[in-house]
Design a protein around this motif. Sequence first.
Motif, mmCIF file in Angstrom:
data_model
loop_
_atom_site.group_PDB
_atom_site.id
_atom_site.type_symbol
_atom_site.label_atom_id
_atom_site.label_comp_id
_atom_site.label_asym_id
_atom_site.label_seq_id
_atom_site.Cartn_x
_atom_site.Cartn_y
_atom_site.Cartn_z
ATOM 1 N N GLY A 199 0.831 -1.044 -0.087
ATOM 2 C CA GLY A 199 0.035 -0.163 -0.070
ATOM 3 C C GLY A 199 0.865 1.273 0.096
ATOM 4 N N GLY A 200 0.630 2.109 -0.884
ATOM 5 C CA GLY A 200 1.178 3.255 -1.325
ATOM 6 C C GLY A 200 0.769 4.728 -0.791
ATOM 7 N N GLY A 224 -4.181 -15.564 5.194
ATOM 8 C CA GLY A 224 -5.131 -16.382 6.166
ATOM 9 C C GLY A 224 -5.466 -15.577 7.474
ATOM 10 N N VAL A 225 -5.583 -14.175 7.321
ATOM 11 C CA VAL A 225 -5.545 -13.216 8.488
ATOM 12 C C VAL A 225 -6.969 -12.451 8.058
ATOM 13 N N ASP A 226 -7.886 -12.498 9.168
ATOM 14 C CA ASP A 226 -9.229 -11.784 8.841
ATOM 15 C C ASP A 226 -9.004 -10.367 9.302
ATOM 16 N N LEU A 227 -9.107 -9.655 8.505
ATOM 17 C CA LEU A 227 -9.148 -8.008 8.823
ATOM 18 C C LEU A 227 -10.406 -7.418 8.366
ATOM 19 N N SER A 274 -7.841 -3.918 2.273
ATOM 20 C CA SER A 274 -7.081 -4.780 3.155
ATOM 21 C C SER A 274 -7.484 -6.187 3.416
ATOM 22 N N ALA A 275 -8.942 -6.168 3.682
ATOM 23 C CA ALA A 275 -9.501 -7.448 3.702
ATOM 24 C C ALA A 275 -9.024 -8.457 2.792
ATOM 25 N N GLY A 285 -7.929 0.316 8.352
ATOM 26 C CA GLY A 285 -9.502 0.378 8.778
ATOM 27 C C GLY A 285 -9.478 1.720 9.746
ATOM 28 N N PHE A 286 -9.077 2.707 9.387
ATOM 29 C CA PHE A 286 -8.820 3.916 10.128
ATOM 30 C C PHE A 286 -10.490 4.698 10.044
#
Length: 389
Positions: free
Chosen positions: A19-20, A223-226, A215-216, A340-341
Motif C-alpha cells: 500500500g502506497g 489467512g488473516v481476518d481484517l 486490506s480485507a 481500517g481507520f
Amino acid sequence: MGSDTGSGAETEADVVVIGGGVMGTSIAFHLAEAGVPRVVLVERDALGSGSTCKAAGGVRAQFSDEVNIRLGARSLEAFTRFGRRPGQEIDLRRVGYLFLLSRPEDVAAFEAGVALQNDLGVPSRMVSVEEARRLSPLIVPDGLLAAAFSPDDGHCTPESVVLGYATGARRHGARILTGCEVVGIETGGGEIRAVRTSRGRVRTPAVVCAAGAWSAAVGRMAGVDLPVEPLRRQIVFTEPLPGLPRPVPMTIDFTTSFYFHAEGEGLMLGMSDPDERPGFLLNRSDAWLPRLTEAIGARAPSLLNVGLAGGWAGLYEVTPDHNALIGEDASVPRFLYATGFSGHGFLQGPAVGEVVRDLYLGRAPFTDVAPLHAARFAGDALRPEINRV
C-alpha cells in the motif's frame, strides 16, 4: 523485478509494505530511517492513488478514544516539523477544528472528550454558540447548544505528505515499486515466505498490510481476518468566495456530519451519506446532494448561493466499531497491519508509521496500541470512536 511482464523475476526483502498511501509510505520511511535493510513498498497504482489523495486533509487530536488522541497529537507534532523531517512543504494550516453540537448527549460526550484531551496535553475547549459564530462566521446558530474547538488542529495537503515520506524512504534505501499489484502471499509452517506480485516474487519473512479499503483481500491472502469494508465518501468544491472571512476553521455540524474548510479561494464541502452501502464505488453520484443541500441550508445558508466547481469520490476503510486495526497477527507472526481507520487515517499516518516501526523491531511504541488489535472483534472488546466525521 523492474519489468511489468510478470516473468517470474525474484528479489528479496526484509519486509514488504503493501500500500502506497500515507500509511504505507510513512511506515516505509520510519522502517528505512531506523536502519531496517531491504524495505520494499509495493503499490498497484500510483502513490496516494487510493484513499489518501481523496482525503479532506484534516489533521486533529480531538477524539474520544485515548489512543486516537495520542496518535493524533503525535502526528500533529510531526506535521509541524515535516519541512525538516522528512523534508517537504505540506501547506499545514492550523486553523482549528470546530465541532458544532445540537444534541444534549453530544454535548456531554464532547465535554468528557475535551477533559480527556486536556489531560493528555491537547488544548481543546468547549465554547459557547456565540464564540462558535465568531470562529466560523458562515454558520447560523439555529438549534446549536455548544461547540468544541481546538486551535492546534487544521488541514494540510495529503499528496505532499505522501511525496515527502516516499522521497524520505527512498533516501534511506527503501525500494518503492508502483504499478505493482500483490496477487498472493505465501506462508508455510506458520511463517510468511514470500509476496507474489504482478512483477515477480519477493521473498520476505515479514509483511505490513497498509492497503486501506483493500486490506480485507490482502489479509485473506495470508489467512488473516481484517474486517475492513470500503465505503464511498464524496466531497465538492465551491467557486472562489472573494469576501470569505479567514481563517476558516474545519467546521463540522456534528449532527449531520456536514463540514467545510477553506480550499484555495473557496471551500471544500463534505458529508456522510447514511444511504451509502459498502462497496468499491468511485464514481461521483448526485444522490447525496439533496441531503447535503438541506444540511447547508440549515447550518450555512449563504453557501447555497455559491456555485460548485467539481469534486471527487473516495473510499473510507470502515471497521465495525469505526476504529483502526493496528497490530501483528497472532497466528501468522510477522504479518503486521495498519488499516481500517474509518476516516481518520491520513491524520494519524505519522504516528502510526512510528508505531509499526516499533512493533516490527520488537520495541514498545510511544503509546500502547494493543486495544486496536484485530482480535478485539472475536470477543466483546469493541472500541468505538465517537468523534467521527
